[in-house]
Design a protein around this motif. Structure first.
Motif, short mmCIF file in Angstrom:
data_model
loop_
_atom_site.label_atom_id
_atom_site.label_comp_id
_atom_site.label_asym_id
_atom_site.label_seq_id
_atom_site.Cartn_x
_atom_site.Cartn_y
_atom_site.Cartn_z
N TRP A 742 0.78 -1.23 0.00
CA TRP A 742 0.00 0.00 0.00
C TRP A 742 0.81 1.27 0.00
CZ3 TRP A 742 -5.04 1.18 -0.73
CH2 TRP A 742 -5.92 0.10 -0.87
N PHE A 743 1.91 1.32 0.73
CA PHE A 743 2.64 2.58 0.87
C PHE A 743 3.77 2.73 -0.14
CE2 PHE A 743 0.55 2.22 4.96
CZ PHE A 743 0.07 3.51 5.12
N THR A 744 3.83 1.88 -1.13
CA THR A 744 4.91 1.97 -2.09
C THR A 744 4.73 3.18 -3.01
OG1 THR A 744 6.08 0.85 -3.88
CG2 THR A 744 3.72 0.42 -3.69
N GLY A 745 5.86 3.81 -3.33
CA GLY A 745 5.82 4.97 -4.21
C GLY A 745 5.48 4.64 -5.64
N SER A 746 5.49 3.36 -5.99
CA SER A 746 5.20 3.00 -7.38
C SER A 746 3.80 3.44 -7.78
CB SER A 746 5.35 1.49 -7.58
OG SER A 746 4.47 0.76 -6.75
N ALA A 747 2.88 3.53 -6.83
CA ALA A 747 1.50 3.92 -7.14
C ALA A 747 1.44 5.35 -7.67
CB ALA A 747 0.63 3.78 -5.90
N ASN A 748 2.09 6.28 -6.97
CA ASN A 748 2.00 7.67 -7.41
C ASN A 748 2.76 7.89 -8.71
OD1 ASN A 748 4.71 9.22 -6.89
ND2 ASN A 748 4.44 7.94 -5.09
N VAL A 749 3.87 7.19 -8.90
CA VAL A 749 4.62 7.35 -10.15
C VAL A 749 3.79 6.85 -11.33
CG1 VAL A 749 6.73 6.77 -11.42
CG2 VAL A 749 6.83 7.14 -8.95
#
Length: 840
Positions: A742-749
């Motif tokens: 859930w908190f991985t930065g891959s989502a926003n990128v």
């Protein structure tokens, strides 16, 4: 809608879905997980890995795991700590069906506490407002419902629905164990300071935490039980864990009391000698076509009088009403991306649903009060804000202000922070990772670009003074967001190495496991002048952003000239010092150690290896440096070829072996895991984003589909959102497992990349730049987003001729892009980009 109706509607939805092959194909993600319509997640039983979903209000979060583990926390305060991997859960929900010999068939209403040889049908449905755990036995549909109310109350409800005609003697049993501490786990002393007392409608939990000799914290939880049972035949209660299980040697998964449907005796108060819990057993007869249920409403308080006032309330119908109120708070997202008619291996409908799910991931990670641990990462939150502000601008604004309040007066930001309770000193990780500020500058610039809300720069924020390792003090100093921005920028500028004109690494950068570049042998210095090239490239872009902000806000010519000169100095430093050469080959360095005594990501690293670094290549493109030295394009593509793998671009190639000097703790990570030559999806997406920026759509989409969970058969974490990483190490049997979700930065990128470079839509402080790709692997795609209060509907479509129209008028591309001024925007705007079908 009643609990019963909601449960039966979901059951019908799942049954109809299972019989529709087309629906399954356009919904299947990985590991028996499906994204149904309206962002409903269906998780069928899975033996390995875990799927989870957060339910949160103002930071208090229930983590609902599909396997039945639950944790509840707010920032560093833990209601129920994280558990997993076969450990005994802190909650248990059971049913019993009476056998002919008067014992009971024990049925766990979740996977995690089921007994051996339990083969009952189970599945979990995650909706935005609640999680539903289904267990079906002998025509009885048992459902556990879990959600967080608008009043910050965790609510657990159980229901039994008899879909047959035969009467059944059954019971419900609930087990609740709260630690109520500012700690992520128990110790042997925990039970000394925790107390549970039975009340007429549930229990009162109390705990005390001695912070020091002068400060103690008192925490209370009230459990209100609401019985929706027509006629109770028997009931049994206890506050003792050992009495609930039947022995100190037993766990809740094999409690002997559940086999007989009652406790040996009722202990009304427990403290010190046993773990304080609430245990219930309610027996009743369930008639054909009838249903019976129980609600547990849980309230957290930090004042005993307030807690006592919540006992013995009439809460009939409260849980269902709270859920209905909660549903009304969810609004249609202002950011929408849809894809149609995908070519070859691309399922356009599934990608559309997946991106909607990832938007939910971004929203939660951006606005939460803690991450996977008890602290929030500055860089992590700032990056999530960049994407979240596209559809939650007001909430993103508040979060930007939150971050800035933790700045040191020097402009240095901590690595991580926690939200303090009242006037407590917050917990912080103050290690001087140099990159924190660059992400905050990015977030503020994106916020202004999408909203035009310059009033934020006049908002007042405070500071925390860093006085030691992970130690901070309050300070009365306050000033504007604008001054915070200038101080953060100056802190970064002041850490430019005068010899190489690149930014010093200090403790580390985004690749934070590679934390050895800032080390020095000089005992008089904390850090050497080793450099982070990635942060240098980021600051190069930041300085342009800050100059634009200043120009719009107060047009301070002195500052503008200063930052423009610094930017030019960095440019020269990168071109002179950050590019390694070997005959006709060039390579962008990851960085170097003190006094350039060694280089990393070079043709000859400290271990003698020729090594590529992913993120420096990506940010050479994303920062705009490639426009200064365009001949690096082929060398960057060559690096990507060497970094490519089964699961996508790796962080480094080759990996760092144990004993490699000068690179820090990354050597202790196994080969092919996390940052050590694995597909760290966040970083892989930086690389993919740069491919889109270089207008390499075929290459970019091929790499993108390697990292999306929708293309995998197995995902070890939550398959309906972006994964943190994909490890690969044959010696250790690692093949695609992820560290986190859930908190991985891959989502926003992913969201930013899709908007800015797949759709070619990039707002800035003065307008919108449209930079179309040559083609995409879809016949059409659409984007809907609000920029500075104006609705933009953008369509990409395949056609015979390339063209761009804005509100029906043709626009001419200049060097592959076109700019639309803000003053040309209407309340509603249409942009249509037509591309010629390419190689797909």
């Amino acid at each position: 809608m009643s609990f019963k109706d909601e449960a039966l509607n979901l059951l019908k939805l799942v049954q109809e879905f299972r019989s529709n092959k087309d629906k399954i194909e356009e919904s299947k993600v990985a590991s028996n997980c499906f994204i149904l319509d309206d962002n409903i997640i269906l998780q069928e039983s899975r033996e390995f890995g875990n799927t989870r979903y957060p339910y949160s209000k103002d930071g208090l979060t229930i983590w609902a795991n599909a396997n039945g583990y639950f944790s509840i926390n707010e920032s560093s305060f833990h209601f129920i700590p994280e558990t997993g991997e076969g450990k005994e859960p802190y909650t248990g929900f059971f049913a019993g069906i009476r056998n002919e010999d008067n014992t009971f068939k024990v049925i766990s209403l979740t996977e995690v506490s089921k007994r051996p040889h339990d083969e009952y049908e189970r599945f979990t449905v995650f909706k935005r407002e609640a999680a539903y755990y289904f267990t079906i036995v002998e025509k009885i549909v048992f459902v556990l419902r879990v959600f967080m109310s608008e009043k910050k109350e965790p609510i657990f409800s159980v229901i039994a629905i008899n879909t047959g005609r035969a009467k059944k003697d059954i019971y419900f049993s609930t087990y609740l164990n709260f630690i109520l501490m500012h700690a992520p786990q128990e110790c042997f002393e925990t039970k000394w300071f925790r107390k549970a007392s039975l009340t007429e409608d549930g229990a009162l939990f109390e705990s005390v935490e001695d912070i020091d000799r002068n400060l103690s914290l008192y925490n209370f939880a009230v459990v209100n039980r609401v019985l929706n049972i027509n006629k109770i035949k028997s009931e049994s209660h206890t506050t003792s864990k050992s009495e609930y299980t039947g022995s100190t040697t037993l766990g809740i998964y094999n409690a002997t009391t559940l086999e007989v449907g009652k406790f040996g005796w009722e202990r009304k108060v427990t403290q010190f000698t046993d773990s304080a819990i609430l245990g219930d057993i309610y027996g009743f007869t369930l008639s054909g076509s009838k249903d019976e249920s129980i609600d547990y409403i849980i309230s957290l308080r930090f004042n005993k009088d307030e807690a006592l006032s919540l006992i013995n309330r009439d809460l009939t119908g409260y849980a269902d009403n709270q859920l209905e109120s909660l549903k009304k708070t969810f609004k249609e997202p202002s950011l929408k991306m849809t894809f149609d008619d995908g070519k070859n291996y691309i399922n356009a409908k599934l990608l559309t649903k997946f991106l909607r799910s990832v938007e939910g991931q971004v929203e939660f990670a951006a606005l939460a009060k803690n991450s996977g641990v008890s602290l929030l990462g500055v860089r992590d939150v700032a990056q999530q804000i960049e994407a979240c502000l596209m559809f939650k601008p007001d909430e993103a604004r508040s979060k930007i202000l939150e971050i800035l309040n933790f700045t040191d007066p020097s402009g240095r930001l901590p690595r991580q922070y926690s939200i303090p309770r009242d006037k407590e000193i917050p917990q912080m990780d103050t290690r001087a990772f140099i990159d924190q500020g660059v992400w905050v500058i990015n977030a503020l610039y994106r916020y202004l670009s999408f909203t035009g809300d310059y009033s934020i720069l006049k908002e007042t924020c405070g500071y925390f003074k860093i006085v030691g390792r992970n130690k901070v003090e309050y300070t009365d100093l306050k000033d504007s967001v604008y001054m915070h921005l200038i101080k953060i920028t100056d802190y970064l500028v002041n850490n430019i190495d005068k010899t190489t004109s690149c930014v010093k690494a200090l403790y580390g950068d985004w690749n934070d496991a590679l934390d050895g570049l800032g080390v020095t042998s000089d005992p008089k210095k904390e850090f050497g002048n080793g450099v982070s090239v990635m942060t240098t490239l980021q600051l190069y872009e930041n300085l342009d952003q800050v100059v634009q902000i200043i120009g719009k806000f107060n047009n301070d010519k002195k500052l503008i000239n200063k930052y423009n000169k610094v930017r030019k100095t960095i440019e020269k430093g990168i071109l002179k010092n950050a590019i390694d050469s070997n005959e006709d080959q060039l390579r962008i360095l990851h960085g170097w150690g003190d006094n350039r005594s060694y280089k990393v990501g070079s043709f000859n690293d400290p271990d003698g290896e020729s090594r590529d670094s992913l993120t420096v290549n990506a940010f050479f493109v994303l920062s705009g440096m490639i426009n200064v030295k365009p001949e690096m394009r082929d060398h960057i593509l060559g690096a990507y070829l060497r970094l490519s793998s089964k699961y996508g671009f790796k962080t480094f190639e080759p990996y760092f072996k144990r004993g490699t000097k000068g690179v820090g703790r990354i050597v202790n990570l196994p080969k092919g895991t996390a940052e050590n030559a694995a597909t760290y999806v966040h970083g892989a997406l930086f690389g993919i984003w740069s491919l889109f920026r270089m207008n390499e759509p075929d290459y970019a989409f091929n790499e993108l589909y390697k990292v999306l969970p929708i293309t995998h058969r197995y995902i070890s974490t939550t398959p309906s959102i972006m994964s943190n990483s994909y490890g690969y190490n044959q010696d250790l049997g690692i093949d695609g497992e992820s560290m986190n979700d859930w908190f991985t930065g891959s989502a926003n990128v992913l969201i930013k990349m899709m908007v800015f470079d797949v759709f070619g839509f990039t707002p800035n402080l003065s307008g919108i730049t449209i930079r179309p790709l040559s083609h995409i692997p879809f016949k059409s795609a659409s984007l809907s987003v609000i920029v500075k209060g104006k609705l933009i509907n953008l369509t990409l479509k395949e056609g015979k001729n390339e063209s761009v129209t804005f509100n029906g008028l043709p626009l001419a591309l200049d060097n592959g892009k076109v700019f639309i001024d803000d003053y040309n925007l209407k309340d509603k705007n249409t942009i249509v980009i037509t591309f010629i079908g390419g190689n797909r």
